[in-house]
Design a protein around this motif. Structure first.
Motif, PDB file in Angstrom:
ATOM      1  N   VAL A   1       0.830  -1.198   0.000  1.00 28.33           N
ATOM      2  CA  VAL A   1       0.000   0.000   0.000  1.00 28.33           C
ATOM      3  C   VAL A   1       0.866   1.251   0.000  1.00 28.33           C
ATOM      4  O   VAL A   1       0.448   2.307  -0.460  1.00 28.33           O
ATOM      5  N   GLY A   2       2.108   1.137   0.473  1.00 26.91           N
ATOM      6  CA  GLY A   2       2.980   2.303   0.583  1.00 26.91           C
ATOM      7  C   GLY A   2       3.901   2.556  -0.584  1.00 26.91           C
ATOM      8  O   GLY A   2       4.455   3.651  -0.721  1.00 26.91           O
ATOM      9  N   GLY A   3       4.112   1.565  -1.457  1.00 30.70           N
ATOM     10  CA  GLY A   3       5.044   1.788  -2.554  1.00 30.70           C
ATOM     11  C   GLY A   3       5.107   0.631  -3.525  1.00 30.70           C
ATOM     12  O   GLY A   3       4.395  -0.368  -3.380  1.00 30.70           O
ATOM     13  N   ILE A   4       5.979   0.790  -4.500  1.00 35.23           N
ATOM     14  CA  ILE A   4       6.104  -0.208  -5.561  1.00 35.23           C
ATOM     15  C   ILE A   4       7.576  -0.362  -5.919  1.00 35.23           C
ATOM     16  O   ILE A   4       8.332   0.603  -5.941  1.00 35.23           O
ATOM     17  N   GLY A   5       7.985  -1.610  -6.141  1.00 37.72           N
ATOM     18  CA  GLY A   5       9.335  -1.906  -6.603  1.00 37.72           C
ATOM     19  C   GLY A   5       9.252  -2.422  -8.021  1.00 37.72           C
ATOM     20  O   GLY A   5       8.337  -3.190  -8.354  1.00 37.72           O
ATOM     21  N   PHE A   6      10.173  -2.011  -8.860  1.00 34.26           N
ATOM     22  CA  PHE A   6      10.138  -2.426 -10.260  1.00 34.26           C
ATOM     23  C   PHE A   6      11.551  -2.511 -10.815  1.00 34.26           C
ATOM     24  O   PHE A   6      12.493  -1.995 -10.233  1.00 34.26           O
ATOM     25  N   VAL A   7      11.686  -3.192 -11.938  1.00 32.99           N
ATOM     26  CA  VAL A   7      12.972  -3.368 -12.600  1.00 32.99           C
ATOM     27  C   VAL A   7      12.904  -2.656 -13.936  1.00 32.99           C
ATOM     28  O   VAL A   7      11.935  -2.823 -14.687  1.00 32.99           O
ATOM     29  N   THR A   8      13.925  -1.856 -14.220  1.00 35.91           N
ATOM     30  CA  THR A   8      13.971  -1.102 -15.467  1.00 35.91           C
ATOM     31  C   THR A   8      15.399  -1.106 -16.025  1.00 35.91           C
ATOM     32  O   THR A   8      16.333  -1.543 -15.353  1.00 35.91           O
TER      33      THR A   8
ATOM     34  N   THR B   1      13.593  11.134  -7.471  1.00 38.19           N
ATOM     35  CA  THR B   1      12.964  11.315  -8.779  1.00 38.19           C
ATOM     36  C   THR B   1      11.462  11.065  -8.670  1.00 38.19           C
ATOM     37  O   THR B   1      11.026  10.107  -8.038  1.00 38.19           O
ATOM     38  N   VAL B   2      10.675  11.945  -9.282  1.00 38.30           N
ATOM     39  CA  VAL B   2       9.213  11.824  -9.238  1.00 38.30           C
ATOM     40  C   VAL B   2       8.737  10.942 -10.395  1.00 38.30           C
ATOM     41  O   VAL B   2       9.134  11.141 -11.547  1.00 38.30           O
ATOM     42  N   LEU B   3       7.865   9.990 -10.064  1.00 40.42           N
ATOM     43  CA  LEU B   3       7.309   9.043 -11.031  1.00 40.42           C
ATOM     44  C   LEU B   3       5.790   9.121 -10.992  1.00 40.42           C
ATOM     45  O   LEU B   3       5.206   9.454  -9.956  1.00 40.42           O
ATOM     46  N   VAL B   4       5.157   8.793 -12.105  1.00 45.77           N
ATOM     47  CA  VAL B   4       3.715   8.621 -12.134  1.00 45.77           C
ATOM     48  C   VAL B   4       3.449   7.225 -12.693  1.00 45.77           C
ATOM     49  O   VAL B   4       3.918   6.887 -13.776  1.00 45.77           O
ATOM     50  N   PHE B   5       2.722   6.418 -11.915  1.00 45.50           N
ATOM     51  CA  PHE B   5       2.377   5.057 -12.323  1.00 45.50           C
ATOM     52  C   PHE B   5       0.938   5.012 -12.801  1.00 45.50           C
ATOM     53  O   PHE B   5       0.056   5.623 -12.208  1.00 45.50           O
TER      54      PHE B   5
ATOM     55  N   GLY C   1     -10.381  -2.824 -15.647  1.00 46.35           N
ATOM     56  CA  GLY C   1      -9.869  -1.952 -16.699  1.00 46.35           C
ATOM     57  C   GLY C   1      -9.751  -0.510 -16.252  1.00 46.35           C
ATOM     58  O   GLY C   1      -9.181   0.322 -16.950  1.00 46.35           O
ATOM     59  N   GLU C   2     -10.298  -0.205 -15.091  1.00 51.90           N
ATOM     60  CA  GLU C   2     -10.234   1.147 -14.545  1.00 51.90           C
ATOM     61  C   GLU C   2      -8.787   1.485 -14.168  1.00 51.90           C
ATOM     62  O   GLU C   2      -8.114   0.715 -13.508  1.00 51.90           O
ATOM     63  N   ALA C   3      -8.326   2.649 -14.626  1.00 51.45           N
ATOM     64  CA  ALA C   3      -6.943   3.056 -14.365  1.00 51.45           C
ATOM     65  C   ALA C   3      -6.880   4.054 -13.217  1.00 51.45           C
ATOM     66  O   ALA C   3      -7.739   4.914 -13.083  1.00 51.45           O
ATOM     67  N   THR C   4      -5.847   3.911 -12.413  1.00 52.88           N
ATOM     68  CA  THR C   4      -5.562   4.833 -11.322  1.00 52.88           C
ATOM     69  C   THR C   4      -4.136   5.318 -11.508  1.00 52.88           C
ATOM     70  O   THR C   4      -3.244   4.518 -11.761  1.00 52.88           O
ATOM     71  N   ASN C   5      -3.923   6.605 -11.411  1.00 47.75           N
ATOM     72  CA  ASN C   5      -2.575   7.143 -11.470  1.00 47.75           C
ATOM     73  C   ASN C   5      -2.105   7.438 -10.060  1.00 47.75           C
ATOM     74  O   ASN C   5      -2.857   7.961  -9.250  1.00 47.75           O
ATOM     75  N   ARG C   6      -0.861   7.083  -9.776  1.00 50.07           N
ATOM     76  CA  ARG C   6      -0.281   7.348  -8.467  1.00 50.07           C
ATOM     77  C   ARG C   6       1.092   7.978  -8.653  1.00 50.07           C
ATOM     78  O   ARG C   6       1.898   7.522  -9.464  1.00 50.07           O
ATOM     79  N   ILE C   7       1.349   9.011  -7.876  1.00 49.33           N
ATOM     80  CA  ILE C   7       2.657   9.651  -7.857  1.00 49.33           C
ATOM     81  C   ILE C   7       3.509   8.945  -6.818  1.00 49.33           C
ATOM     82  O   ILE C   7       3.020   8.603  -5.734  1.00 49.33           O
ATOM     83  N   ALA C   8       4.777   8.729  -7.147  1.00 48.99           N
ATOM     84  CA  ALA C   8       5.706   8.091  -6.216  1.00 48.99           C
ATOM     85  C   ALA C   8       7.073   8.765  -6.363  1.00 48.99           C
ATOM     86  O   ALA C   8       7.340   9.440  -7.364  1.00 48.99           O
ATOM     87  N   ARG C   9       7.909   8.558  -5.364  1.00 46.30           N
ATOM     88  CA  ARG C   9       9.281   9.079  -5.391  1.00 46.30           C
ATOM     89  C   ARG C   9      10.246   7.925  -5.201  1.00 46.30           C
ATOM     90  O   ARG C   9      10.011   7.039  -4.375  1.00 46.30           O
TER      91      ARG C   9
ATOM     92  N   GLN D   1       8.213   5.085  -3.169  1.00 46.38           N
ATOM     93  CA  GLN D   1       7.170   5.271  -2.166  1.00 46.38           C
ATOM     94  C   GLN D   1       6.085   6.162  -2.750  1.00 46.38           C
ATOM     95  O   GLN D   1       6.379   7.228  -3.307  1.00 46.38           O
ATOM     96  N   PHE D   2       4.818   5.715  -2.613  1.00 49.70           N
ATOM     97  CA  PHE D   2       3.688   6.506  -3.094  1.00 49.70           C
ATOM     98  C   PHE D   2       3.526   7.754  -2.244  1.00 49.70           C
ATOM     99  O   PHE D   2       3.688   7.717  -1.025  1.00 49.70           O
TER     100      PHE D   2
END
Length: 161
Positions: free
Chosen positions: A55-62, A70-74, A81-89, A136-137
């Motif tokens: 619930v607090g964040g996301i880990g990913f490989v790039t 760095t600011v990210l938008v997921f 199919g409903e999309a949600t955008n979340r800002i994370a750092r 972290q979101f």
């Protein structure tokens, strides 16, 4: 689609657990769903492999490292199919072996894949390093949103304490 070989998965899990500073239980994604994200300032769309989520964040490989802060938008999609955008750092960025099936690796031509399949040849291992990014979101997900996202990736997940 698999995030990586069994060796890569255990390496990812070891790296993720080496600096445990989390407040929320997280779910390791073994099948590596593809997530869509944009990176500030250009907000150009990119794809990455999901490593873990809470619930607090996301880990990913790039393919590229990202600086802390760095600011990210997921773009996170529910099974409906409903999309949600979340800002994370970004909180950390660490090198990791490039996983097989990474969305940034160019696919060989179909004929080449066919011959490899007929001849029983294995796919060559990806070269170089990828980057495991922890973020972290700004606004945590609700438990319901988290459950829907896990279902939408339709992958095997393991809850870590």
């Amino acid at each position: 689609m698999s995030v990586s070989s069994q060796t890569d998965i255990s390496t990812l899990a070891d790296i993720c657990m080496s600096s445990e500073q989390r407040r929320h239980p997280r779910y390791i994604c073994l099948d590596g769903g593809v997530v869509r994200l944009s990176i500030r300032p250009e907000f150009k769309g990119r794809r990455a492999l999901l490593a873990d989520i809470s619930v607090g964040g996301i880990g990913f490989v790039t393919a590229e490292p990202l600086e802390e802060g760095t600011v990210l938008v997921f773009e996170l999609r529910a099974p409906t199919g409903e999309a949600t955008n979340r800002i994370a750092r970004v909180r950390h960025s660490r090198p990791t072996p490039t996983p097989a099936g990474a969305p940034w690796i160019p696919q060989p031509p179909a004929l080449s894949r066919l011959f490899r399949s007929i001849l029983g040849m294995k796919k060559p291992a990806p070269e170089g390093h990828a980057w495991l990014i922890g973020s972290q979101f700004d606004q945590p997900l609700t438990e319901d949103e988290l459950k829907q996202l896990i279902q939408s990736f339709d992958s095997e997940t393991i809850e870590l304490p």
